[in-house]
Design an enzyme around this catalytic site. Structure first.
Site, short mmCIF file in Angstrom:
data_model
loop_
_atom_site.label_atom_id
_atom_site.label_comp_id
_atom_site.label_asym_id
_atom_site.label_seq_id
_atom_site.Cartn_x
_atom_site.Cartn_y
_atom_site.Cartn_z
N GLY A 60 51.50 24.09 45.82
CA GLY A 60 52.82 24.66 46.09
C GLY A 60 53.90 23.79 45.49
CE1 TYR A 88 54.13 21.15 50.36
CE2 TYR A 88 52.57 22.61 51.46
CZ TYR A 88 53.78 21.92 51.46
OH TYR A 88 54.63 22.02 52.54
CG HIS A 174 46.15 22.15 40.31
ND1 HIS A 174 46.55 23.04 41.28
CD2 HIS A 174 47.19 21.29 40.13
CE1 HIS A 174 47.77 22.74 41.68
NE2 HIS A 174 48.19 21.68 41.00
N GLY A 229 45.25 59.17 33.54
CA GLY A 229 44.51 58.78 32.36
C GLY A 229 44.54 57.28 32.13
CB VAL A 231 42.81 51.00 33.55
CG1 VAL A 231 41.55 50.31 34.05
CG2 VAL A 231 42.99 50.79 32.06
CG ASP A 232 45.10 50.45 37.76
OD1 ASP A 232 44.18 49.72 37.33
OD2 ASP A 232 46.28 50.10 37.77
CB SER A 234 40.51 56.46 34.64
OG SER A 234 41.48 57.20 33.92
CE LYS A 375 45.09 47.40 34.61
NZ LYS A 375 45.80 48.53 35.24
#
Length: 530
Positions: A60, A88, A174, A229, A231-232, A234, A375
């Protein structure tokens, strides 16, 4: 998850406002363990109710001693659930348990050489000397009672710490970023070695669980879906077809603003490949009438969005037995809108769920089977369900379609010009990307082009064709490279490719006599022109 059954084991990522918050969840999922992001104000009781197998504290931007610094419910650390903190997350763990964090004279940013100190289940068999990614000025100066220091750098004496007895682990660096050489191994050591999890969150299990959840919820009722039509939507349609077949009604509103050939491709896929009830609404003339003379891009968006729902609900009200409305909401939509489903502490909800303009007396229960997928996971799901590549790997495309790639008002002539020019641009750059793939063997090569299209500006320019003077339209070629969609750089296309696109567009598209190339990055520009 709304319509996807939750896995038996899950990791929650407690978000302290980190730039890498979503990345942590992604890295866990890459290891085939389901993960979910929750805000840092979650209570111990809420965590207990979620029954996670492990907890990760994100980094953070704040100092733990700032007046408005995010904190945690101390009881979370007493639940007996393994916890791993980053940056953090390490600092908040330390101060919550009685340790101290100091403000160092010298910050540490970027790659740093790290040296291990003694045995550690988190580091396990990783090398004694390794490179990690740091981004801090504050750092733990005194570890809490019961903790041992397990690594250090020249700048940071407590680069990591742990209390193995309580299964509490933390790093100042990280592990989730690729620049930490053994970050993936550290995550795997935590998930599998320390927490005893099993990597069973695979695409096959996701489909199986999601299909079962949809069937259980829907029963014998029908579901309606606005299929764009993209991606999501479909992938939702393909998943619905697998789960409930022709109980799913896909309504495809053809507004005439898609790219050349796309309406026919969508119809072919969902009438020939998937067994759903497919309804194509030809609304092209109605949209042209509504958009006539409208040049303001926001007004175009409003008209197109409003008319979509009118067309959609005109069909929906003619159908019997439809109880549910399916949507292609994905996990970043939920995270970014604040529409969190745990604890009810969302600060702002701007999600489109609440903006559906149901006609008076009409409502449906929502089904959002992708609402906990990123995605790239949605794309992988689409491939596993059998969707063709031209849908799964479809370029980002604005909801209002070509209407906002036509600068100024929209009419049938301009649409035809833009569709024809854009088809040439996509054909040539598709081939260029494929050549790069053949050369490198990597589909996401940094040299490949992420998004490319044509724009039609509201001007004309003088030209010469044959022996005659012309006064015709120019086409703008836009091609960009991007890794995260937040920033983008204009693609350094080979001159011969730009020349071929230009020659073809001028020769093959009536009414065009000039092609220009947009060489502006994002920022200061955006990818789209409107």
């Amino acid at each position: 998850m709304s319509q996807s059954a939750l896995p038996d084991q899950r990791v929650i990522v407690v978000d302290f406002g980190a730039q890498y918050g979503q990345l942590i969840a992604r890295r866990v999922r890459d290891l085939h363990v389901y993960s979910e992001i929750v805000p840092c104000d979650i209570t111990a009781d809420e965590v207990r109710a979620m029954a996670p197998a492990a907890i990760i504290f994100s980094g953070g931007p704040a100092s733990v001693y700032a007046d408005d610094a995010p904190s945690i419910d101390p009881e979370i650390l007493e639940l007996g659930i393994p916890v791993l903190g980053f940056c953090y997350g390490q600092q908040i763990m330390a101060v919550t348990l009685g340790g101290e964090v100091g403000h160092t004279e010298k910050g540490e940013y970027g790659p740093a050489p790290l040296t291990r100190c003694g045995e550690s289940a988190l580091f396990a068999d990783t090398p004694g000397e390794q490179t990690v990614w740091m981004s801090h000025r504050d750092a733990v100066s005194r570890v809490p009672e019961g903790f041992t220091v397990t690594s250090s750098t020249d700048v940071c004496p407590v680069a990591s710490m742990e209390c193995a007895e309580r299964r509490l682990y933390a790093t100042q660096f990280h592990p989730e970023v690729r620049h930490t050489a053994f970050g993936n191994e550290l995550l795997a050591n935590f998930l599998f070695g320390i927490c005893g999890l099993v990597p069973d969150w695979t695409m096959d299990s996701i489909i199986e669980d999601s299909v079962a959840a949809i069937r259980e919820k829907v029963g014998e009722d029908r579901v309606i879906l606005g299929l764009s039509g993209g991606v999501d939507s479909s992938v939702v349609a393909a998943l619905g077809a697998r789960a409930i077949g022709r109980q799913l009604v896909c309504v495809f509103v053809d507004h005439g603003l898609l790219r050349k050939g796309e309406p026919e491709e969508v119809e072919a896929v969902f009438t020939e490949q998937f067994d759903v009830d497919f309804i194509r609404v030809d609304a092209r003339e109605r949209y042209l009438e509504l958009l006539a003379g409208v040049s303001d891009p926001e007004e175009k968006r409003r008209i197109i969005g409003t008319q979509f729902w009118k067309e959609f609900f005109a069909v929906a009200q003619q159908l019997d037995g439809v109880k549910y409305l399916a949507q292609g909401t994905i996990y970043p939509d939920i995270i970014e809108s604040g529409a969190r489903k745990t604890g009810g502490k969302a600060s702002t909800i701007k999600s489109h769920h609440n903006l559906i303009p149901f006609p008076e007396g009409v409502s449906f229960e929502l089904i959002e089977p992708l609402d906990h997928f990123f995605k790239d996971e949605v794309r992988a799901l689409g491939t596993a369900l059998g969707l063709p590549d031209h849908i799964v790997h479809r370029q980002p495309f604005p909801g209002p379609g070509l209407a906002i790639r036509i600068i100024g008002d929209v009419d049938a002539e301009k649409l035809e010009v833009l569709k024809s020019a854009d088809a040439i641009v996509r054909e040539e750059l598709d081939a260029y990307n494929e050549r790069l793939f053949q050369e490198t063997g990597v589909r996401d090569s940094e040299r490949s082009v992420w998004q490319y299209f044509a724009v039609l500006p509201d001007i004309r320019s003088v030209g010469v064709m044959g022996d005659e003077r012309t006064y015709a339209r120019p086409i703008i070629l836009r091609a960009v490279e991007s890794q995260d969609a937040m920033t983008a750089d204009w693609a350094r296309l080979p001159y011969e490719l730009i020349a071929r696109v230009s020659s073809r567009v001028v020769a093959e598209v009536p009414g065009v006599n000039r092609v220009v190339y947009d060489v502006t990055s994002k920022p200061p520009a955006t990818v789209e022109w409107e």
